[in-house]
Structure formats: C-alpha cells, structure tokens
Design an enzyme around this catalytic site. Structure first.
Site, PDB file in Angstrom:
ATOM      1  N   ASP A   6       0.946  -1.226  -0.037  1.00  0.00           N
ATOM      2  CA  ASP A   6      -0.280   0.068  -0.044  1.00  0.00           C
ATOM      3  C   ASP A   6       0.958   1.086   0.192  1.00  0.00           C
ATOM      4  O   ASP A   6       1.391   1.468   0.986  1.00  0.00           O
ATOM      5  CB  ASP A   6      -0.940   0.018   1.305  1.00  0.00           C
ATOM      6  N   LYS A  68       2.918  11.682  -3.466  1.00  0.00           N
ATOM      7  CA  LYS A  68       2.563  10.960  -4.180  1.00  0.00           C
ATOM      8  C   LYS A  68       1.067  11.734  -5.078  1.00  0.00           C
ATOM      9  O   LYS A  68       1.067  11.397  -6.196  1.00  0.00           O
ATOM     10  CB  LYS A  68       1.545   9.945  -3.325  1.00  0.00           C
ATOM     11  N   GLU A 145      -7.238   0.603  -4.714  1.00  0.00           N
ATOM     12  CA  GLU A 145      -7.265   0.879  -3.056  1.00  0.00           C
ATOM     13  C   GLU A 145      -8.443   0.301  -2.593  1.00  0.00           C
ATOM     14  O   GLU A 145      -8.687  -0.445  -1.743  1.00  0.00           O
ATOM     15  CB  GLU A 145      -6.850   2.144  -2.660  1.00  0.00           C
ATOM     16  N   ASP A 167     -12.887   5.037   1.067  1.00  0.00           N
ATOM     17  CA  ASP A 167     -11.518   4.991   1.540  1.00  0.00           C
ATOM     18  C   ASP A 167     -10.939   6.260   1.445  1.00  0.00           C
ATOM     19  O   ASP A 167     -10.687   7.027   0.204  1.00  0.00           O
ATOM     20  CB  ASP A 167     -10.751   4.030   0.511  1.00  0.00           C
TER      21      ASP A 167
END
Length: 572
Positions: A6, A68, A145, A167
């Site tokens: 992850d 990211k 994800e 999420d």
C-alpha cells in the site's frame, strides 16, 4: 513470493500472504506503518520513514513528503542540490518496504502487487510502475485501493452482500460499491477525488490557526512562510486533528521568536472549517450510487479504509448519508495493505483462495476528441466522445466509429482523453495517435477505433481503416509528465549510486531526529534537558559501543516520552 504494498500519501506498508492468511510486515522499528517521507542525512545518504518524518521540521530543505499527489507530472522536489520527481521519491519508499519484506521473509523479493487510488489516471498508474521499476520491483498488478480493502473485508464475511468501501487516505479519496455472491466479489462502481484527503483537513486547521492565533499578522500568509514554519504548522495541525478524534477540543501551540501563539479549536468549529471538504466527499458517493443503480438502503454495510476515516466528522457524515453506523472494527490504516496481500495470494494461486473470484471496473470514461457540425459550414472542435464508459467491468474492449471531417485528409490525429466532461478541455489528456488515411472527400474515410483497458488500468488502442481494410495496432504516446524508457534507464543508473542508510541504524537515527525536532519545539529547562541528551547520545554513537548506545538510547527515549506526555513542561 509476491508481496502486497500500500503506497500511501502519508503512510505506506507492506504485507504478505503466508500460511493461509494476510500478514502485515513490520518495518525496522517494529511498526506496521512507514511514513511516506524521504530525507537526505548529513552524510548524504537517504533515509525513509520515521527518521524522515522527524526531520520535516528540522531539515525542511532536505526532506520531502506528500509527493504521491504529483505522480505522473513533471513537478520536481528539490532535496540538497538535485531535483527529484515523485516517481523517484516513491521508489525510495518502495525500496525501504522491499528491504523490510526481505528481512522478514529471509529471502530476496522482486515481485509486488501495488495499490493505487481507483481514480488514478493512466499517467499516474504508469508513474507508479516506473517507481517500482526504479526500486527493483516488478509490478504483477496495480490494484485499486478500495478494491483491495474490499478483498480484505470479503475474507471475513460470508453469504451474499452489497457493501460500499469509503477510502479516505492522506491525499486521495475513493469510493467503490461491491457485491459479494457465491465466492465472486464484483465491483459495481467506483468514483473518487485524487486531491482530497486527510492532508486537506490538516491544511484547513493550519490556515485557521494562522488567522486566530495572530501568527499571520506577525509573519504573513501561508504562501509566504518559511518552509520550517510551514512544516511546524503542519505538524501541530496533524496533532490537533488526531486529538479531536478522541477529545471535544484541542489546543494548537507554536513558539516563534520568543513568542507563543496558541488557539483552541472544538470539534464543532472543526466541523465548520471542514464543511467545504465534507461537501466534496458527498459528490463521488452520489455518483457511484447512481452508476451502480443501488439505493443507500440496499447496502448491507459501509467499510471505512484510510487513516483519515478516524475523524469523527467523517464518520458522522457517513452515518448521516447512509442512515447507519459504518463498520469500525477493522483497522482502516491496514485494510488496503492486507487486501494487496490477498491479491498476491490469488496471483500465487494459493489453495486457501481457490474459491475467490474478483472483478473490477474502470473508474473513469476514456474517449477521443471529435468535431461536430453545428450548421452549414460550421465545424466546432473540442468535443468529447467516450469509447469506454466509466464503471465498465474490466478487462474491457469497446469500439466506436469515426470519419474524416475535411476533404483530402491524409493524416488523422486522434487525441485521447479521460474524464466525464462533454468538452475535452475539461478532461485529462492522455496522448495522441497519428494514422495515415487515403485522400478522399470529407466523411468518406471511416475508421473503427477500439479501446482496450486491462485490470492494471492500462489503455491500448487499435484503429481499422475501413476503406483499405488495414488495421493499425497503435501504442498511446508517452503521457506528458511520464518518463520514457531511455529516461527510466538513466534515472535507474543514477539512483543505484545513492546510498540508503542501513536498517539497523534506523532506530538510533530516528530517536536522534525526534530529539532534534523536540529541541526546536521546547523552551527553558525542557529544551536544555533535550540538548544535553542529544550531546550524550551523539557521544555514545561516536564510540560505537553497542551496550553503551543501547543504554543511552533507552534513557533518551524515556526523556522524550516524558516530555511529550507532559505538555506543561513546554511552557516552562
């Protein structure tokens, strides 16, 4: 052995499917989560994780975080004397996770399942693959994800059910609606926002602190603050956000130039500050429900994934929208990583997972730019024609027909986009295909344009010119902001020369960085105590005697823990 990773905005983790179960692999500090931070140490080696997180405040010019969000773009982050792309910084994090996995498993690891936000674009997915390649990993699959979280949840439930995965991570937000029946887990719809996450809630708190504490009058607005103060603001905002998860109020305090700036915020005030962000959370949820053709009352459960879902204001929003409490007995920080390990087990054909079948969808539409005739002699450009519609089950292949719009065209430019707007200017540009066509009057040359989208979120295109019967197998040109193969080789060579400090030094370096950070935060006797502890610890490290280092390390750690548990000492 295939590992599951992850790769998060704020934290990352690695897991493995072993002995019939998914297991989180601890890092060198024994912790499941590794902060997605990178720093250059004083000896020019790179460090990842807790030590880098501690140095965000003390060495902001040599430390990077939250990169990211810039995957798949040309944006660089300057560390020391060089600029690093998000892929390169992410590769350091992946390399550290790979080393942790190898230490845990006792053998080399070269393959991984890596999770990405469901709403990541084609360019961002390619950038993630490049980061893995730079870290010495082959990506067996890029897994969305929320789909990973659903896999982890699905192994703990039985029977038929429909559920939604909410999420909310540090930098991205994803929604997936899934149906579980007869061992098949089917994603019905996905949606999301790549620029909405826990970091934005922290920013709302730090901006409010600047205004209410009077710090903006002393130093100016957020955009004009020195990097060291920006990172300190970010840290106290993060602490306040976490405190508000357990307490009705939190106090933010910052010392600058012998002055103390404070502001107390309640959960109700935080709710008001975050209202624009909470409203942005609603839109992807409503879109996913519409696409899945499911009413909220039909859902059997709501699954929370991502550390930002610990915020009470987020949980209240979910409860209000769905008229029930979400599932909270699963660790939201670990759920996605565990799901990546389950997918690794599926890839390795583990017998314990023989009955599990997983399907996924494309979270966005992909199509081409077209021109429309608005009337005699009126040809308007810039319109969007979807070929693959969002939430199509993948792998998927769809074909649409197009024709020339000008007399005697000999070349056709096909501009490819991703998005949902009727105009391409409001969508994401993916690339351009160029194909030769025979010179004919407008409209006579027709082509079948086929898009194929696979489970890794990678797009391929094929064009058949009907006039000639010639099929052109075409590869989408490199996305803007994505490294080409030659650049990847060049970056790989340069990164191989970079030193990553040994895992066995991580504990000491992290404690020293933590002490330096607290020295900057504290005043008076507490600050003096930390300064003395730093000097003693550095002396023990210089002597290189393990017994002495361990003893001093324990005493320094005890002091730091005491000071952090007793905020009143900060004011002394």
């Amino acid at each position: 052995m295939i590992i599951g990773i992850d790769l998060g905005t704020t934290n990352s983790l690695v897991a493995v499917w072993k002995n019939g179960t998914a297991t989180i692999i601890p890092n060198s500090l024994g912790k499941p989560l590794t902060p997605s931070c990178v720093t250059i140490m004083d000896d020019d080696s790179f460090a990842v994780g807790e030590v880098a997180k501690e140095r965000l405040q003390t060495h902001p010019a040599k430390t990077a975080a939250v990169f990211k969000r810039y995957m798949g773009t040309n944006r660089g982050t300057r560390l020391g004397g060089r600029s690093y792309r998000a892929e390169e910084l992410s590769s350091f994090v992946l390399r550290a996770l790979k080393a942790d996995a190898e230490a845990y498993l006792g053998h080399a690891v070269s393959e991984a399942i890596i999770t990405v936000p469901a709403y990541f674009s084609d360019a961002q997915r390619k950038a993630t693959r490049i980061a893995a390649e730079l870290a010495g990993l082959k990506v067996e699959r890029l897994l969305n994800e929320p789909t990973a979280a659903a896999l982890a949840y699905g192994l703990q439930t039985s029977g038929e059910s429909k559920f939604l995965v909410f999420d909310l991570g540090g930098g991205t937000f994803d929604i997936s609606i899934l149906e579980l029946f007869e061992g098949v887990m089917e994603v019905r719809a996905s949606s999301g926002d790549n620029f909405l996450g826990g970091e934005d809630f922290s920013t709302a708190l730090s901006d409010a602190f600047l205004e209410h504490s009077g710090l903006n009058k002393a130093l100016g607005k957020h955009d004009h603050l020195p990097p060291s103060i920006v990172q300190r603001l970010r840290a106290i905002a993060e602490q306040a956000k976490c405190a508000l998860s357990d307490s009705p109020s939190a106090t933010m305090t910052l010392h600058e130039k012998e002055k103390t700036y404070s502001w107390s915020v309640t959960q109700e005030e935080f709710q008001t500050l975050a209202e624009p962000l909470l409203e942005r959370l609603r839109q992807p949820i409503e879109r996913a429900l519409r696409d899945a053709r499911i009413m909220p009352a039909e859902l059997d459960s709501i699954i929370l994934a991502g550390g930002a879902t610990r915020m009470p204001i987020v949980r209240k929003l979910v409860a209000r929208m769905f008229g029930r409490f979400p599932v909270v007995d699963l660790n939201p920080d670990e759920l996605v990583g565990l799901g990546a390990a389950v997918q690794a087990g599926l890839k390795m054909r583990d017998a314990a997972l023989d009955e599990v079948v997983m399907t996924d969808v494309s979270p966005y539409s992909m199509g081409i730019e077209i021109s429309r005739r608005l009337g005699p002699g009126q040809l308007a450009q810039g319109y969007y024609m979807p070929i693959i519609n969002r939430n199509s089950v993948v792998p998927v292949s769809r074909v649409s027909q197009a024709a020339t719009v000008l007399d005697n065209q000999t070349m056709l430019d096909i501009n490819i986009y991703q998005g949902e707007s009727p105009m391409v200017k409001d969508n994401i540009y993916l690339g351009q295909l160029k194909i030769p066509v025979p010179a004919r009057p407008a409209g006579e040359i027709k082509m079948d344009i086929r898009f194929t989208y696979d489970v890794n979120g990678l797009l391929e295109a094929e064009v058949l010119v009907l006039e000639t019967g010639v099929s052109h197998a075409l590869v989408v040109e490199e996305n803007p902001g994505v490294l080409n193969p030659d650049e990847i080789r060049e970056r790989l060579l340069s990164l191989q020369a970079i030193k990553i400090h040994p895992r066995d030094q991580t504990r000491n370096r992290t404690t020293l960085a933590r002490a330096e950070r607290m020295y900057q935060e504290l005043l008076g006797p507490a600050r003096e105590a930390v300064g003395n502890a730093i000097a003693v610890f550095q002396g023990a490290l210089d002597q290189q005697e393990p017994a002495r280092i361990n003893a001093v390390h324990s005493s320094v750690l005890a002091l730091l823990e005491q000071l952090e548990l007793a905020p009143k000492l900060i004011q002394d």
